[in-house]
Design an enzyme around this catalytic site. Structure first.
Site, PDB file in Angstrom:
ATOM      1  CG  ASP A   1      -2.016   1.040   1.168  1.00 56.07           C
ATOM      2  OD1 ASP A   1      -2.672   1.207   0.124  1.00 56.07           O
ATOM      3  OD2 ASP A   1      -2.196   1.730   2.181  1.00 56.07           O
TER       4      ASP A   1
ATOM      5  CE1 TYR B   1      -6.646   7.111   0.378  1.00 56.92           C
ATOM      6  CE2 TYR B   1      -5.570   7.258   2.517  1.00 56.92           C
ATOM      7  CZ  TYR B   1      -6.112   6.505   1.500  1.00 56.92           C
ATOM      8  OH  TYR B   1      -6.127   5.131   1.595  1.00 56.92           O
TER       9      TYR B   1
ATOM     10  CG  HIS C   1      -4.784  -3.574   1.456  1.00 57.58           C
ATOM     11  ND1 HIS C   1      -4.506  -3.009   0.234  1.00 57.58           N
ATOM     12  CD2 HIS C   1      -4.566  -2.592   2.371  1.00 57.58           C
ATOM     13  CE1 HIS C   1      -4.130  -1.750   0.398  1.00 57.58           C
ATOM     14  NE2 HIS C   1      -4.164  -1.478   1.683  1.00 57.58           N
TER      15      HIS C   1
END
Length: 384
Positions: free
Chosen positions: A183, A309, A362
């Site tokens: 990630d 983000y 993940h």
């Protein structure tokens, strides 16, 4: 650059306030009769909130975490929290010095996710492996996560890689090291290999890479099909990302005030992205899940964890070529279904290890620590 030992200690006042908030939680009704169809299931959430308020043993969790040697380093005026677990070679101390490995997590994760893997890497003899494979393990908390400060400027994966390199070489004194991550941590790991080939002996990731630069070589038919499928998946799954990219402070205000909301937000992604077949607790036991969420609550860092983000537009989307030896163990999650190896080879010019085990999502390092430890040993053993 000062380094100080660190121990997690959450005050009783914080814990008392947390329990009081949990007991006053207002719950909603499900929007869909299908279990988890519209997000975190209200019935499941109600049950877990009750356990968090009166059943979860934080003192036990704190003792378990503090059994790992933790530190904070001052790097460019910002604190970086990290675990530093030295190799345990048992009765086989001869041979080359242990290789240092830096492990990087993603979102909504923490260093906790990587501790089972770290134990297997630092002390393979205690887990059925060869003590000669023992490595020194460093697990930093990403900037803005838990006990690490946000950077003085935008959060970019390239910037984090530079901080990690400083930690490994100038703070800890390692001349050569390997890097692993998934990630966000996978992006950081790629940048470490691209920027510092003189020190990074190899990079290993579990999340796929996609170069944004197809000017020199247009995508093949298979690559195009995958990219179209990825776009379709993102349209279904990307609501969480859109709000964190555009309105992080609005969301953070709600999650900082409601521990039940925080638990719901994080659990939704853990269930969606884990290789759990829809049953979250087959991969994340309640104790570990509540340990992670309690850390986010106690540090008040859910909002700062959104920074990467919000700053995503500042990233260099075209990943620089990585010429050091590379490995990919592809996570088993919808976003990477039918991912073609050729996309990884566009970025990794010396891709020596490619594996699609078909299990472990993940959060593969936590979900399948034995699997990941074995692949890391296989890849890094000849690079010592």
């Amino acid at each position: 650059m000062t380094v100080t030992p660190f121990r997690i200690s959450v005050s009783e006042d914080v814990l008392r306030d947390l329990r009081a908030r949990l007991t006053r939680t207002l719950f909603t009704e499900p929007s869909d009769s299908a279990y988890w169809a519209a997000g975190t299931d209200p019935g499941w959430l109600r049950e877990l909130v009750a356990h968090w308020a009166d059943g979860f043993d934080w003192a036990k969790a704190e003792d378990q975490l503090n059994a790992f040697p933790q530190f904070r380093a001052d790097i460019a005026g910002r604190a970086v929290h990290f675990v530093h677990l030295r190799a345990r070679r048992g009765t086989a101390p001869d041979g080359p010095a242990p290789l240092p490995l830096i492990l990087s997590h993603g979102w909504p994760s923490s260093f906790v996710e990587l501790l089972p893997l770290a134990e297997r890497l630092a002390d393979p003899g205690a887990h059925g492996g060869d003590p000669a494979d023992a490595v020194d393990v460093v697990i930093p908390s990403l900037p803005g996560f838990l006990y690490s400060d946000l950077p003085d400027g935008p959060f970019t994966r390239r910037g984090v890689a530079e901080t990690w390199h400083t930690l490994m070489t100038e703070v800890l004194g390692y001349e050569r090291y390997g890097a692993f991550g998934g990630d966000i941590g996978g992006g950081v790991t790629q940048w470490l290999g691209a920027l510092h080939p003189e020190a990074v002996v190899g990079v290993h990731i579990t999340s796929a890479v996609v170069s944004a630069d197809f000017d020199a070589q247009p995508p093949t038919a298979r690559e195009s099909a995958y990219l179209e499928a990825l776009d379709a998946y993102d349209r279904e799954d990307g609501g969480y990302s859109e709000i964190m990219c555009t309105r992080p402070d609005t969301l953070a205000a709600a999650l900082r005030d409601s521990p039940a909301g925080l638990l719901a937000w994080i659990s939704d992604k853990y269930r969606d992205w884990s290789d759990c077949g829809g049953d979250l607790e087959t991969r994340w036991d309640r104790h570990t899940l509540l340990t992670v969420v309690t850390l986010y609550w106690a540090t008040g860092t859910i909002g700062s964890s959104f920074r990467q983000y919000y700053d995503y537009h500042r990233h260099n989307r075209a990943v620089s070529p990585v010429r050091v030896p590379a490995a990919v163990t592809l996570s088993h999650e919808p976003a990477y279904a039918d991912y073609p190896r050729s996309l990884a080879e566009r970025v990794f010019h010396d891709l020596r290890h490619w594996s699609t085990p078909g299990r472990g999502g993940h959060f593969m390092a936590y979900e399948e620590p034995d699997q990941v430890a074995g692949e890391l040993r296989t890849f890094f053993r000849p690079l010592r």
